[in-house]
Design an enzyme around this catalytic site. Structure first.
Site, PDB file in Angstrom:
ATOM      1  N   LYS A  80      19.216  29.438  19.674  1.00 57.41           N
ATOM      2  CA  LYS A  80      20.522  28.828  19.948  1.00 57.41           C
ATOM      3  C   LYS A  80      20.434  28.121  21.284  1.00 57.41           C
ATOM      4  O   LYS A  80      19.950  28.670  22.270  1.00 57.41           O
ATOM      5  CB  LYS A  80      21.668  29.846  19.902  1.00 57.41           C
ATOM      6  N   ASP A  92      22.990  41.138  22.631  1.00 59.46           N
ATOM      7  CA  ASP A  92      22.680  40.262  23.771  1.00 59.46           C
ATOM      8  C   ASP A  92      22.932  41.045  25.066  1.00 59.46           C
ATOM      9  O   ASP A  92      22.015  41.640  25.629  1.00 59.46           O
ATOM     10  CB  ASP A  92      23.535  38.989  23.679  1.00 59.46           C
ATOM     11  N   HIS A 139      33.374  30.348  28.268  1.00 59.54           N
ATOM     12  CA  HIS A 139      32.779  29.012  28.286  1.00 59.54           C
ATOM     13  C   HIS A 139      33.798  27.893  28.096  1.00 59.54           C
ATOM     14  O   HIS A 139      33.431  26.728  28.006  1.00 59.54           O
ATOM     15  CB  HIS A 139      31.709  28.878  27.193  1.00 59.54           C
ATOM     16  N   GLU A 175      26.810  38.276  16.961  1.00 55.17           N
ATOM     17  CA  GLU A 175      26.182  38.723  18.217  1.00 55.17           C
ATOM     18  C   GLU A 175      27.240  39.373  19.104  1.00 55.17           C
ATOM     19  O   GLU A 175      28.364  38.859  19.202  1.00 55.17           O
ATOM     20  CB  GLU A 175      25.597  37.476  18.896  1.00 55.17           C
ATOM     21  N   GLU A 232      28.933  24.691  26.596  1.00 56.28           N
ATOM     22  CA  GLU A 232      27.728  24.509  25.795  1.00 56.28           C
ATOM     23  C   GLU A 232      27.821  23.291  24.881  1.00 56.28           C
ATOM     24  O   GLU A 232      27.058  23.149  23.925  1.00 56.28           O
ATOM     25  CB  GLU A 232      27.429  25.788  25.000  1.00 56.28           C
ATOM     26  N   GLU A 274      31.588  31.981  20.900  1.00 60.72           N
ATOM     27  CA  GLU A 274      30.764  30.964  20.238  1.00 60.72           C
ATOM     28  C   GLU A 274      30.934  30.972  18.721  1.00 60.72           C
ATOM     29  O   GLU A 274      30.853  32.019  18.093  1.00 60.72           O
ATOM     30  CB  GLU A 274      29.275  31.200  20.569  1.00 60.72           C
ATOM     31  N   SER A 282      28.757  34.685  31.038  1.00 60.10           N
ATOM     32  CA  SER A 282      29.155  35.982  30.485  1.00 60.10           C
ATOM     33  C   SER A 282      27.917  36.873  30.491  1.00 60.10           C
ATOM     34  O   SER A 282      27.273  37.092  29.486  1.00 60.10           O
ATOM     35  CB  SER A 282      29.697  35.811  29.068  1.00 60.10           C
ATOM     36  N   HIS A 304      19.277  29.901  25.072  1.00 57.54           N
ATOM     37  CA  HIS A 304      19.558  29.246  26.354  1.00 57.54           C
ATOM     38  C   HIS A 304      20.592  30.078  27.116  1.00 57.54           C
ATOM     39  O   HIS A 304      20.997  31.152  26.659  1.00 57.54           O
ATOM     40  CB  HIS A 304      20.120  27.843  26.076  1.00 57.54           C
ATOM     41  N   ASP A 363      29.242  34.495  18.127  1.00 52.18           N
ATOM     42  CA  ASP A 363      29.010  35.347  19.284  1.00 52.18           C
ATOM     43  C   ASP A 363      30.370  35.613  19.926  1.00 52.18           C
ATOM     44  O   ASP A 363      30.811  34.851  20.782  1.00 52.18           O
ATOM     45  CB  ASP A 363      28.052  34.688  20.300  1.00 52.18           C
ATOM     46  N   LYS A 405      16.533  36.166  26.096  1.00 50.41           N
ATOM     47  CA  LYS A 405      16.762  35.230  27.198  1.00 50.41           C
ATOM     48  C   LYS A 405      15.838  35.617  28.342  1.00 50.41           C
ATOM     49  O   LYS A 405      16.064  36.657  28.990  1.00 50.41           O
ATOM     50  CB  LYS A 405      18.198  35.357  27.694  1.00 50.41           C
TER      51      LYS A 405
HETATM   52  P1  PGA Z   1      25.922  33.128  28.958  1.00 46.44           P
HETATM   53  O1  PGA Z   1      26.384  33.088  27.441  1.00 46.44           O
HETATM   54  O2  PGA Z   1      24.724  32.285  29.127  1.00 46.44           O
HETATM   55  O3  PGA Z   1      27.140  32.621  29.677  1.00 46.44           O
HETATM   56  O4  PGA Z   1      25.662  34.584  29.264  1.00 46.44           O
HETATM   57  C1  PGA Z   1      25.501  33.052  26.383  1.00 46.44           C
HETATM   58  C2  PGA Z   1      25.672  34.208  25.458  1.00 46.44           C
HETATM   59  O5  PGA Z   1      26.540  35.091  25.663  1.00 46.44           O
HETATM   60  O6  PGA Z   1      24.934  34.301  24.495  1.00 46.44           O
HETATM   61 ZN    ZN Z   2      25.823  36.304  23.756  1.00 46.69          ZN
END
Ligand code: PGA
Ligand code: ZN
Length: 417
Positions: free
Chosen positions: A386, A310, A154, A283, A204, A163, A40, A363, A242, A335
């Protein structure tokens, strides 16, 4: 000094190709790194260089491997680099694009992470200690945010929020936090199996039962926390969400399982959830293009909970600075592969802090065994990470690395920043 650059295609945790690099250092020794990949992703992330044709439906990274061992190797070898900032800037310049699309953000971030390890090796200090010195931070063991129920991009269930995380804020030590998280995860496994007959996992490592309503997920979490003997509250075991709202955006509003909602209705819904459950952080509650949604959320919830951007910021220092000025959020997800170099990742953390925003290190849903982010979380002292569920090797690798650091650095405090 780097004497040789090697790269290869490996598989990530979803079975898709990604790049792993090795830098051979003059005077002996080598350092390695592997690049994760999101599902995503934000629209403004650094661009991954993928083959576009051939095996894996075009997702191969043979061109990225060639770029690392070709143009980038020529740049990196045969001269001495005074700092990681110089090396990262030179890679950016060689790429020549804003989004690193020519040589690949995936290629460049791998080389940048390996180079960071090279600088730490040169100083004969652990990576987290080197990162602390580079970012002028006090080291801190982060509160792990275990993503124990998976939805969205996911998982294959109908849960739209991506999440559902548990955060042992009150665990006192990282070792306890890991123990609490694993025990709650097992209690949740028992409930999910009993209730749904299956405990299948999402990307995840969290469970992905056939539920659709966020309340069902939240009720499961509260029950599992209590089954395991802990207290669900914002200062003991807190919940973090999230939703990853890009995933259920239906411009001008959003599509929830109970039907279409406007931005205002979605915000009302979040407020009700925060009133009902011990949620301490949300998030990407709104999509990256829904700036009015972010502004309204900040004004209604900004003094109650952490609001993390994010996809909104994609770890970009400029976007973070703009978001702070516009009061979009009070927290930033970090990230490294979203922005493409470790230097800019440090800069993103600096800008966030300068603006009084918290940071959570993260991650990606497609991961490798690389544990760089564990050292980043401790070294930058942000107090939060996370890395998915306390299960699956690529997720627990980061948590186990944190536990290793905790054991060797007894004086480093645990907890939120
Ligand atoms: P992604 O998801 O690694 O698939 O982008 C993680 C997130 O949205 O925090
Ligand atoms: Zn996110």
């Amino acid at each position: 000094n780097i004497s040789q650059v090697q790269a290869r295609q490996i598989l990530d945790s979803r079975g898709y190709p990604t790049i792993q690099v090795t830098l051979h250092l003059e005077g002996g020794g080598s350092v390695e790194a592997a690049t994760p990949a999101g599902a995503s992703t934000g629209a403004h992330e650094a661009v991954e260089l993928r083959d576009g044709g051939g095996p894996f439906g075009g997702r191969g990274v043979r061109q990225a491997v060639a770029a690392a061992e070709g143009e980038l190797a020529t740049l990196l070898t045969g001269r001495s680099w005074p700092s990681l900032a110089d090396l990262d800037a030179a890679m950016r310049e060689l790429d020549g694009t804003e989004t690193l699309s020519r040589l690949g953000g995936n290629t460049i971030v791998g080389l940048s992470m390996a180079a960071a390890r090279g600088f730490a090796a040169l100083d004969r200090i652990p990576l987290h200690t080197w990162i602390a010195s580079q970012t002028h931070s006090l080291e801190r063991l982060p509160v792990p945010h275990f993503n124990v129920l998976n939805g969205g991009a996911h998982a294959s269930n109908d849960l739209v929020f991506q999440e559902f995380m548990i955060a042992p804020i009150g665990a006192g030590t990282f070792e306890n936090a890991l123990e609490w998280g694993a025990e709650i995860y097992h209690a949740l496994a028992f409930r999910v199996k009993r209730q749904f007959g299956t405990a299948g996992l999402g990307d995840e490592g969290g469970f992905a039962p056939p539920i659709a309503q966020p309340e069902q997920a939240l009720d499961l979490l509260i029950a599992a926390i209590s089954d395991a003997g802990y207290t669900a509250s914002t200062d003991q075991v807190a919940i973090a969400l999230d939703p990853a709202a890009n995933g259920f955006r239906a411009d001008p509003g959003y599509e929830l399982p109970r039907g279409a909602v406007s931005t205002d209705e979605l915000l009302d819904y979040y407020v009700r959830l925060v009133d009902t459950y011990p949620i301490w952080s949300i998030e990407d509650g709104f999509a990256e293009d829904d700036i009015p949604g972010w502004v309204a959320q900040y004004s209604r919830l900004g003094d109650r909970i952490q609001l993390v951007g994010d996809d909104l910021y994609v770890t970009d220092p400029m976007r973070i600075a703009a978001g702070a000025a516009d009061h979009l959020s009070n927290s930033v997800l970090i990230k490294p592969n979203q922005i493409g170099t470790v230097t800019q990742t440090f800069e993103a953390i600096r800008v966030a802090r300068e603006n009084g925003m918290t940071c959570m290190i993260s991650h990606r849903s497609g991961e490798t065994l690389d544990t760089f982010i564990a050292d980043l979380a401790v070294g930058a002292g942000v107090g939060q990470i996370k890395s998915g569920a306390p299960a699956r090797g690529e997720r627990v690798g980061k948590y186990n690395r944190l536990a290793e650091i905790a054991r060797s650095q007894a004086e480093v405090p645990y907890g939120l920043y």
